[in-house]
Design an enzyme around this catalytic site. Sequence first.
Site, mmCIF file in Angstrom:
data_model
loop_
_atom_site.group_PDB
_atom_site.id
_atom_site.type_symbol
_atom_site.label_atom_id
_atom_site.label_comp_id
_atom_site.label_asym_id
_atom_site.label_seq_id
_atom_site.Cartn_x
_atom_site.Cartn_y
_atom_site.Cartn_z
ATOM 1 N N LEU A 19 0.530 17.848 6.174
ATOM 2 C CA LEU A 19 -0.983 17.844 6.346
ATOM 3 C C LEU A 19 -1.513 19.224 6.436
ATOM 4 O O LEU A 19 -2.613 19.629 5.806
ATOM 5 C CB LEU A 19 -1.350 16.943 7.628
ATOM 6 C CG LEU A 19 -1.116 15.563 7.305
ATOM 7 C CD1 LEU A 19 -1.541 14.824 8.905
ATOM 8 C CD2 LEU A 19 -2.434 15.111 6.519
ATOM 9 N N CYS A 380 1.853 -5.329 -6.675
ATOM 10 C CA CYS A 380 3.225 -5.277 -6.898
ATOM 11 C C CYS A 380 3.994 -6.461 -6.794
ATOM 12 O O CYS A 380 3.703 -7.610 -7.162
ATOM 13 C CB CYS A 380 4.095 -3.957 -6.658
ATOM 14 S SG CYS A 380 5.808 -3.562 -7.361
ATOM 15 N N HIS A 513 0.769 0.301 -8.436
ATOM 16 C CA HIS A 513 0.396 0.515 -7.051
ATOM 17 C C HIS A 513 -0.828 1.646 -7.173
ATOM 18 O O HIS A 513 -0.866 2.819 -7.152
ATOM 19 C CB HIS A 513 1.571 1.423 -6.687
ATOM 20 C CG HIS A 513 2.679 0.577 -6.181
ATOM 21 N ND1 HIS A 513 2.844 -0.038 -4.814
ATOM 22 C CD2 HIS A 513 3.819 0.111 -6.941
ATOM 23 C CE1 HIS A 513 4.110 -0.546 -4.848
ATOM 24 N NE2 HIS A 513 4.753 -0.481 -6.061
ATOM 25 N N GLU A 515 -2.810 2.524 -4.977
ATOM 26 C CA GLU A 515 -2.948 3.242 -3.593
ATOM 27 C C GLU A 515 -2.544 4.664 -3.996
ATOM 28 O O GLU A 515 -3.046 5.836 -3.228
ATOM 29 C CB GLU A 515 -2.345 2.502 -2.541
ATOM 30 C CG GLU A 515 -0.762 2.515 -2.583
ATOM 31 C CD GLU A 515 -0.128 1.465 -3.277
ATOM 32 O OE1 GLU A 515 1.213 0.958 -3.217
ATOM 33 O OE2 GLU A 515 -0.833 0.763 -3.838
#
Length: 538
Positions: A19, A380, A513, A515
């Site tokens: 991060l 999926c 996917h 995301e």
Amino acid sequence: MARYIFVTGGVVSSLGKGLSSASLAYLLQSRGYKVRIRKLDPYLNVDPGTMSPFQHGEVFVTDDGAETDLDLGHYERFSGVSAKKSDNITTGKIYSDVLRKERKGEYLGKTVQVIPHITDRIKQFIKHDSSKEDFVICEIGGIVGDIESLPFVEAIRQFANDVGKKNALFIHLTLVPYLKASDEIKTKPTQHSVKELRSIGIQPDIIICRSERPIPLDHRKKISLFCNVDIKNVIETVDVRTIYEAPMSFFKEKLDLQVLNYFKLKSKKPANLNPWKKITKIILHNKKQVNIAIIGKYVELKDAYKSLDEALTHGGIDNKVKVNLVRIDSEKLKISEIKKKLKNISGILIPGGFGKRGTDGKIEAIKHARLNKIPFLGICYGMQMAIIEFARNQLNLKNATSSEFDKKGLPIIGLINEWTKDGKKIKGTDKDLGGTMRLGSYDAKLKDNSKISKIYKSKLIKERHRHRYEVNIAFKDKFEKKGMIFSGLSPDNKLPEIIELKNHPWFIGVQFHPEFKSRPLAPHPLFSSFIKAAKNHK
């Protein structure tokens, strides 16, 4: 020439090197510079593709088909730059490459050693395909002092000498713990961590101090003195309420400016943090809320569905609503408890997965969503379970199953080489688990006037895949006669990519996917639409 920033960690792992690297990348980008982020993982696996999510967390998939560390997801979401295979390397991959060359005789009979052969290969990875970048940020996995990370630390020490110290910067992220019993903040762990790093030959230029409380100036001066770092380069990062506050936290501490000062560079334009302020305000202060149930078998570990969690948050940002995630273990979900556990749920999501464990709970939850008109998204494996549920309960194919966990039933789902056009099973071939996946970005064409085409506002899309098993196209007509539309297919019409229910407010399954492509400043349309449907559900 690119400038290189190496991020190491100390004291404990999971402090947030990924991060921190991603936040720094965004700040440098906002100042007008091109940035690429890379991850060097010290484990011996070639990649995380066959590792348990409980061991490693999510496997993040890139457009070009690499199975990588979840930190690359942070890199993409914060920087907006799509990662490549060349942005993640492991000890296993390095050793495999070196040993392959040794077997081919490329080292001309020399004794193959960690130094120089392993370290040289690591340095090649760091420098590869970086000539067009202004900055390359390299995060070193693990912590300083780990046996596994020693070749990487040695390699970056050598690399700094190779490119010149003026072109390489070392950032060390450490824990500055707060002891509740004595009401004290302790700097000694940081001092020892830096001592360990210096013993290997690296003097950090910037120290990022992670703490749960603000660090007093006296303590920062102490770290500066004992670690031989300018006080301006002792950067504080206090725990934030949401990860999207991190760039603003580092901006306040002037991390990006200190990096530019080190390289004797100036900002090309003023940094703009307004987009981050806007989304954090929505996340933290929105009174409107929706409850989304994630039903899977890895819910105990949040990192197992990291990109999914973030994508749902992005959908909430786009709809100005706070998304509360309710995690339900599919293995422990009993049929008798489904109605009770899903009572206050506005949307149900079945994520990707593998194997038989927890399938019964998932199938029953899908049935509940279908019958009660609750917005449903299957991703999926989740789409495959929706296909099986519909086949059993609407097509009356009671033995409908997946060959992944049942070799005797009717293979509605199977390996692409296990079935033919008439749906009959044929013998597949045995391969290494890591080599049988459909990985990376693939095109899909969308059916005109379908719900999915209206969501994407396009006829052709490109999404990332990670799966071995496919829906058998031979059953398409039977499904569509009963109201389950195959609204997305591969360009050759052989592989179903998207399904949706005709007589349902919002019921969609996707083989890919989505995301992996969602970002806080550019939410994925599928998640935005799903959260909107959940928001409107009553």
